[in-house]
Structures are given as C-alpha cells and as structure tokens.
Write an enzyme that holds these catalytic residues in place. Structure first.
Site, PDB file in Angstrom:
ATOM      1  N   GLU A 193      39.479  34.582  47.110  1.00  0.00           N
ATOM      2  CA  GLU A 193      38.568  35.732  46.571  1.00  0.00           C
ATOM      3  C   GLU A 193      38.295  36.723  47.724  1.00  0.00           C
ATOM      4  O   GLU A 193      37.640  36.364  48.517  1.00  0.00           O
ATOM      5  CB  GLU A 193      37.333  35.231  46.013  1.00  0.00           C
ATOM      6  CG  GLU A 193      36.432  36.145  45.063  1.00  0.00           C
ATOM      7  CD  GLU A 193      35.510  36.886  45.731  1.00  0.00           C
ATOM      8  OE1 GLU A 193      35.839  38.069  46.190  1.00  0.00           O
ATOM      9  OE2 GLU A 193      34.249  36.248  46.142  1.00  0.00           O
ATOM     10  N   CYS A 249      31.612  41.849  47.242  1.00  0.00           N
ATOM     11  CA  CYS A 249      32.934  42.229  47.075  1.00  0.00           C
ATOM     12  C   CYS A 249      32.816  42.786  45.644  1.00  0.00           C
ATOM     13  O   CYS A 249      33.621  43.590  45.389  1.00  0.00           O
ATOM     14  CB  CYS A 249      33.785  40.887  47.097  1.00  0.00           C
ATOM     15  SG  CYS A 249      33.906  40.141  48.853  1.00  0.00           S
TER      16      CYS A 249
END
Length: 454
Positions: free
Chosen positions: A228, A262
């Site tokens: 990720e 993120c």
C-alpha cells in the site's frame, strides 16, 4: 538520529533506542518460527478470545496510547484517540468474522468431495509507516494472527514507542510470546529479513521507492507481497453536488492527520459552474484552521512528523508557484520551534510542476478547474497513482460513470475516503497491489489449498 522518539512540535528527544544486534534478530526469528509450529494449531475461537482482549486493552489505555502517538509523530490528540478506537474495532471485527472468512469452501466437481481450505503461511514481515503508528499495524496483525500466522514488525524509526506498545498489548491479551514481535532495526536490515527462508511473505505500507525495493527482493525469493503505497487522490466536485457539504468535507479530507495520509484528498477537481463558490468556501474554512501543539484539543493541525518532510513540502510549493501556480491560502513554513507548515491551497497548477504529478504529503491542497465530467475523469486518471477517490454529485448517470471510469482502488461518492474493516482496502497503478481488511485482506497471507477426494 537512528531509532528515537522526537516530539515534532518541539524538537525534544523523548527517548532513544539501541537497534537489535544480528544475534538478537536471529533469536527473535528462531522464536517466531518455533512458535508458528504450535500456534497454527490453536483453535481460531481461542485466537479470537485473545484478540477481543486486545481490543479491551486498547480501549482501556486509549488516552495513554493516543498521547504517545501525538508526542511521537504530531497527530492531533482527538484524532489519535480515534485511531486507537479504530484499532479496537478491527480487532473485534476479525475476532467475530475470521472463522467465517476462512471456513472450508465446498465446490461441486467430479470428485465425491472437493473444497478449498485456507491455511496459514508462517512468519509474515510487516514494514509499517509512522503516519498511523497503531492502525497500520493492527489492520495487518488482526487478520494475520487470526489466520494462524505469526508476525514480525519493522516499524518506522521515529515511532518506536508505538511499535513496542503493539507487542505489549498483544502479549497482555494472551497471545503466546513469539506470535508477534517488534524488531527495533534500521531499514538496512529489511532485505535480510525478506531473504530469510523462515519469513514467508511481507506487507509494506509506505513510499513508492520502499515498496519497489521490498517487492524486488521478495520477487527474487518468490514470496508474496502486499503493498500500500502513495496516492494523489482526486476529489471531484460536479454541478449537482451539495457544495457546502463538499467544501466542509474537503477540508477534513485534506488536513486529517496534518495532511500526512496516503488516502487524503490531494487534487481537488471542480466543475467550472461551481468552482468559484466551492473555492470561496474551501479557502474560508482552510484559513480558519488553528495550527499548534497537537496535545491541545483546540488545535486542528499539528506539526509534520519530521523536519525533512517540512523541507520537501516547502520545496514542492515553491517550485509550483515559481512555475506559475497561485497561492490562495497559506504557502509558508511557520517559523519557530517544531515542524509546522501552514494549511495551503494552490491553484492554476502549471503543467510539469510538482503540483501536477507529485504526491504532497502534508496539508497542501491542489485545486483544478475543469469544464465537465469528461475533463474531471480524464484529469483524475492522469496520475501514476490510483489509491482512493472521492466524487460529489447527485446525478445518477454521473455516479455510474464515476464508479466505472475512475481508476482507483476505491471510489467514494459524496463522502470522504476512509478505510473500513468491512471493506477491502488497497490501490492500483503505482499505489500498490493486494488488499487489506475484509475477507480479501485475511486471505492474502494464506495458502489457498485445493482438496479433491474421490
């Protein structure tokens, strides 16, 4: 400085730690390997009892754990408490649902019986970032441990107290020693762990270069990896949107965790017909944010995690403005102690500038004007990243197009992108691969074994 807790609001060194020696790392790997051989056979119901106890401990110690996170990396204290409680939520979710997700799946074939079984792999290495020091770890650990794996954690070197807290919580909850261990080591030791045959797979949340390095090493060893990585999420606002709600959510979506997320909304793509109204509200709300010591509940924005991040953000803003970008709010580092940067909005983003393609990992919003949904979708997809996306419209036809055409791991309509244990989480393109959370997440680190019996 190596492995140390440093308060980013003041620069004060809170505590330093000595990295593990090679012999100490070997001892921990040996313990993990031996523990797995027994732990994999412990009934899943018993694992669930321990995980529920971990949730109880998280709730019991929420203030202490939150305060530690805030002191280590600077997130506002209310958000830190929310993170601790979300960790408890994911523990209870997998304690309740892991057995269902991992039960044998019967399939009708030419056999008298055939089915799919999910079996643990062994030691899983987790390389985790500093921005959500507890959540990133628990969203890995809860499904991995329920599946019968054991975990070793290499956390970011600026949050060692949080890293040690995870191991301490799981031990107190009843998990056997060796089921989950925190390794206080530098990044240079990660590839050695990946290369060790006892480590069966790895997961990393972090930067694109870190993900490339880990995936390359794991690929050479034919090991499973879940990544990720970064994101430059679009936040699309179209003609029929509730502009007041969109603007209010936009502020939180960009500044949550001091903008160091993120899945934060980073590129605000707004239709021409509503651009001026949205911009007016957005600028007004961003300018009203209060920046200061994150321990104080009245402050909305704390410091960035490190001085280096402040320098990187300031340079990205400077270059974008130098090339023709316009500052609507903020745009400057706050002088004095601590790693503070003003909440910022940039518009008229020039082609080829950092604002067009790069990820801004701090409280900087990039505002773009587009003609219609066609331009909005094209601009949203014109990025190397594909993590999350948010779009605002009340037109059913537009919703269908956005859901189908936006290239991202998730599309949120009229809401802020967030992770939820009930839904899979992950990205596409250079934002990574594999999924965390939900049934998909727990099945990433298992051997999906086909059984055929005549």
């Amino acid at each position: 400085m190596g492995i140390a807790s440093v308060n980013p609001a003041t620069g004060e060194v809170l505590e330093t730690f000595t990295p593990l020696t090679s012999d100490e790392i070997e001892s921990k790997l040996t313990l993990a390997d031996a523990t797995f051989r027994e732990y994999r056979h412990i009934p899943i119901a018993r694992r669930g009892e321990w995980l529920r106890k971990a949730a109880d401990i998280l709730e019991r110690d929420q203030v202490e754990l939150a305060r530690n996170m805030t002191l280590e990396m600077g997130k506002p204290i209310k958000q830190a408490i929310g993170e601790v409680l979300k960790c408890a939520l994911v523990c209870r979710f997998y304690a309740d649902h892991a057995a269902e997700f991992l039960q044998d799946h019967e399939v009708a074939t030419d056999a008298s019986r055939s089915f799919v079984r999910y079996e643990p792999l062994g030691i899983i290495l987790a390389v985790m970032p500093w921005n959500f020091p507890l959540w990133q770890v628990f969203r890995f650990a809860a499904p991995a441990l329920m599946a019968g794996n054991v975990g070793i954690l290499k956390h970011a070197s600026n949050v060692p107290r949080s890293a040690l807290a995870v191991e301490r919580i799981l031990l107190e909850a009843g998990f056997p020693a060796g089921v989950f261990q925190t390794l206080l080591i530098g990044a240079e030791k990660v590839l050695d762990l990946v290369n060790d045959p006892r480590v069966k797979a790895a997961t990393l949340t972090g930067s694109e270069p870190a993900g490339m390095s880990l995936a390359s090493a794991a690929g050479k060893q034919i090991k499973k990896v879940v990544l990720e990585l970064g994101g430059s999420d679009p936040f699309i606002v179209l003609d029929s949107a509730d502009i007041e709600a969109a603007a209010a959510t936009a502020v939180m979506a960009r500044t949550l965790n001091n903008g160091q997320t993120c899945i934060a909304a980073k590129r605000f793509i707004v239709a021409d017909s509503v651009f001026d109204r949205f911009t007016e509200l957005f600028v007004e709300k961003v300018k009203a944010l209060k920046v200061g010591d994150p321990i104080e509940e009245s402050n909305d924005i704390g410091p960035l995690a490190t001085a280096k991040i402040v320098e990187e953000i300031a340079e990205q803003v400077r270059k974008t403005v130098e090339m023709g970008g316009k500052i609507l709010a903020g745009g400057q580092r706050i002088e004095g102690a601590g790693n503070f940067y003003q909440p910022t909005i940039l518009t008229d983003i020039p082609k080829g500038s950092p604002g067009e393609k790069e990820e801004f990992f701090g409280p900087v919003a990039l505002l773009f004007r587009v003609k219609d949904i066609d331009e909005a979708i094209a601009l949203a997809n014109d990025s190397p990243f594909g993590l999350g996306s948010s779009a605002w419209t009340n037109d059913p036809a537009e919703i269908d197009r956005l859901v189908s055409e936006v290239e991202a791991g998730s599309v949120f309509i009229n809401g802020m992108v967030k992770s939820d244990p009930r839904l899979p989480f992950g990205g596409s393109k250079r934002s990574g691969f594999g999924r965390e959370l939900s049934a998909e997440g727990i099945r990433e680190f298992v051997n999906i074994k086909t059984i055929w019996i005549k």
